[in-house]
Design an enzyme around this catalytic site. Structure first.
Site, PDB file in Angstrom:
ATOM      1  N   ILE A 118     102.277  42.726  80.617  1.00 29.30           N
ATOM      2  CA  ILE A 118     101.445  42.374  81.758  1.00 29.30           C
ATOM      3  C   ILE A 118     102.019  41.114  82.409  1.00 29.30           C
ATOM      4  CG2 ILE A 118      99.124  41.774  82.552  1.00 29.30           C
ATOM      5  CD1 ILE A 118      99.396  44.641  81.344  1.00 29.30           C
ATOM      6  N   GLU A 119     102.425  41.255  83.671  1.00 34.36           N
ATOM      7  CA  GLU A 119     102.942  40.138  84.442  1.00 34.36           C
ATOM      8  C   GLU A 119     101.842  39.695  85.408  1.00 34.36           C
ATOM      9  OE1 GLU A 119     106.651  39.220  87.570  1.00 34.36           O
ATOM     10  OE2 GLU A 119     106.441  41.198  86.623  1.00 34.36           O
TER      11      GLU A 119
END
Length: 130
Positions: free
Chosen positions: A124-125
């Protein structure tokens, strides 16, 4: 032909941990709705004008991806708050940052990002425009 993304589907092996991460840590809203054929109660995480529909591994709804597996996603979200506030929230929630902040290239401009993993180990960015 395509204007924008409406929703995506996330498959989890850890339903409660997944719900906790996307609501408590990421600040998304959990919603339930009736959908599919036959109609069944389903769950989704809503944020802005998008949502993430939730499938539990082994109990996915039809139609589904050919090979739905937890931990295969690499998702980038643009934050609604400054990245420094995101970092503070992650620290407050005791959620480890695995990389960042770093500069990246987004869909329409440069972004500044941090990376975490959700309970299924999806990457998850979380970003802000640079």
């Amino acid at each position: 032909m395509i204007d924008h993304l409406d929703h995506l589907v996330l498959t989890t092996a850890r339903r409660q941990d997944c719900i906790d991460f996307y609501t408590r840590v990421m600040g998304m809203q959990l919603e339930t709705f009736v959908g599919g054929t036959p109609a069944v109660e389903r769950m989704a995480f809503r944020f802005g004008n998008q949502k993430i529909n939730l499938h539990v591994q082994g109990a996915e709804f039809e139609p589904k991806a050919h090979l739905p597996v937890p931990g295969s996603q690499d998702l980038c979200f643009i934050a609604s708050i400054p990245l420094d506030a995101v970092i503070a929230r992650l620290n407050e929630q005791r959620w480890p940052i695995i990389e960042g902040p770093v500069m990246r290239t987004g869909a329409v401009h440069k972004i500044r990002s941090v990376y975490v993993r959700d309970p299924d180990f999806n990457l998850i960015e979380i970003s802000e425009p640079a």
